[in-house]
Design a protein around this motif. Structure first.
Motif, PDB file in Angstrom:
ATOM      1  N   ALA A  41      -8.320   9.375  31.792  1.00 52.01           N
ATOM      2  CA  ALA A  41      -7.775   8.284  32.475  1.00 52.01           C
ATOM      3  C   ALA A  41      -6.316   7.955  32.260  1.00 52.01           C
ATOM      4  CB  ALA A  41      -8.707   7.063  31.877  1.00 52.01           C
ATOM      5  N   GLY A  42      -5.693   8.349  30.955  1.00 53.39           N
ATOM      6  CA  GLY A  42      -4.318   8.227  30.588  1.00 53.39           C
ATOM      7  C   GLY A  42      -3.493   9.272  31.551  1.00 53.39           C
ATOM      8  N   ILE A  43      -3.998  10.458  31.667  1.00 52.80           N
ATOM      9  CA  ILE A  43      -3.182  11.245  32.535  1.00 52.80           C
ATOM     10  C   ILE A  43      -3.244  11.186  33.806  1.00 52.80           C
ATOM     11  CG2 ILE A  43      -3.204  13.764  32.907  1.00 52.80           C
ATOM     12  CD1 ILE A  43      -4.165  14.365  30.172  1.00 52.80           C
ATOM     13  N   GLY A  44      -4.326  10.718  34.611  1.00 53.85           N
ATOM     14  CA  GLY A  44      -4.670  10.360  35.624  1.00 53.85           C
ATOM     15  C   GLY A  44      -3.687   8.955  36.191  1.00 53.85           C
ATOM     16  N   ALA A  45      -3.921   8.102  35.283  1.00 55.41           N
ATOM     17  CA  ALA A  45      -2.798   6.950  35.558  1.00 55.41           C
ATOM     18  C   ALA A  45      -1.484   7.211  35.545  1.00 55.41           C
ATOM     19  CB  ALA A  45      -3.337   5.651  34.747  1.00 55.41           C
ATOM     20  N   ALA A  46      -0.971   7.935  34.579  1.00 54.19           N
ATOM     21  CA  ALA A  46       0.458   8.271  34.518  1.00 54.19           C
ATOM     22  C   ALA A  46       0.814   9.134  36.056  1.00 54.19           C
ATOM     23  CB  ALA A  46       0.712   8.958  33.362  1.00 54.19           C
ATOM     24  N   SER A  47      -0.023  10.072  36.049  1.00 50.71           N
ATOM     25  CA  SER A  47       0.183  10.848  37.383  1.00 50.71           C
ATOM     26  C   SER A  47       0.201   9.890  38.485  1.00 50.71           C
ATOM     27  CB  SER A  47      -0.641  12.135  37.379  1.00 50.71           C
ATOM     28  OG  SER A  47      -0.590  12.890  36.166  1.00 50.71           O
ATOM     29  N   GLY A  48      -0.898   9.223  38.794  1.00 52.87           N
ATOM     30  CA  GLY A  48      -0.922   8.318  39.831  1.00 52.87           C
ATOM     31  C   GLY A  48       0.311   7.445  40.076  1.00 52.87           C
ATOM     32  N   ALA A  49       0.739   7.002  38.893  1.00 54.84           N
ATOM     33  CA  ALA A  49       1.850   6.075  39.078  1.00 54.84           C
ATOM     34  C   ALA A  49       3.141   6.793  39.665  1.00 54.84           C
ATOM     35  CB  ALA A  49       2.085   5.609  37.473  1.00 54.84           C
ATOM     36  N   VAL A  50       3.337   7.935  38.949  1.00 59.00           N
ATOM     37  CA  VAL A  50       4.635   8.634  39.257  1.00 59.00           C
ATOM     38  C   VAL A  50       4.570   8.964  40.998  1.00 59.00           C
ATOM     39  CG1 VAL A  50       5.533  10.903  38.943  1.00 59.00           C
ATOM     40  CG2 VAL A  50       5.079   9.301  36.788  1.00 59.00           C
ATOM     41  N   ILE A  51       3.410   9.496  41.336  1.00 61.62           N
ATOM     42  CA  ILE A  51       3.363  10.007  42.566  1.00 61.62           C
ATOM     43  C   ILE A  51       3.312   8.719  43.641  1.00 61.62           C
ATOM     44  CG2 ILE A  51       1.637  10.905  44.432  1.00 61.62           C
ATOM     45  CD1 ILE A  51       0.842  12.764  42.004  1.00 61.62           C
ATOM     46  N   GLY A  52       2.603   7.740  43.385  1.00 63.14           N
ATOM     47  CA  GLY A  52       2.469   6.489  44.098  1.00 63.14           C
ATOM     48  C   GLY A  52       3.827   5.949  44.298  1.00 63.14           C
TER      49      GLY A  52
END
Length: 85
Positions: A24-35
């Protein structure tokens, strides 16, 4: 030097989490950067973080269940079932 210390602290904080929490943490961080990069605003980063966090948690939860695999059916729905032998 400051960047190295920050990265080390982030790495240590994630190391003590369960696979679901790590996902969840890695996905949220990656999603925030990409978004944020794609849309160029905070709203896109927030949406990316939400989608990435949920997806990462789902994938991370599979890692906690030995012998279980993550699948998609023909309609795109995700589910967890026993891995093929």
């Amino acid at each position: 030097m400051k960047k190295a210390v920050i990265l080390a602290l982030i790495g240590l904080s994630v190391a003590s989490c369960t696979p679901t929490q790590q996902g969840a943490g890695i996905g949220a961080a990656s999603g925030a950067v990409i978004g944020g990069a794609v849309t160029g605003n905070v709203r896109g980063a927030a949406v990316g973080a939400a989608i990435g966090g949920v997806s990462g948690a789902l994938i991370g939860s599979v890692a906690e269940q030995p012998g279980q695999c993550y699948y998609r059916d023909r309609y795109g729905r995700r589910y967890i079932d026993a891995c093929p032998r």
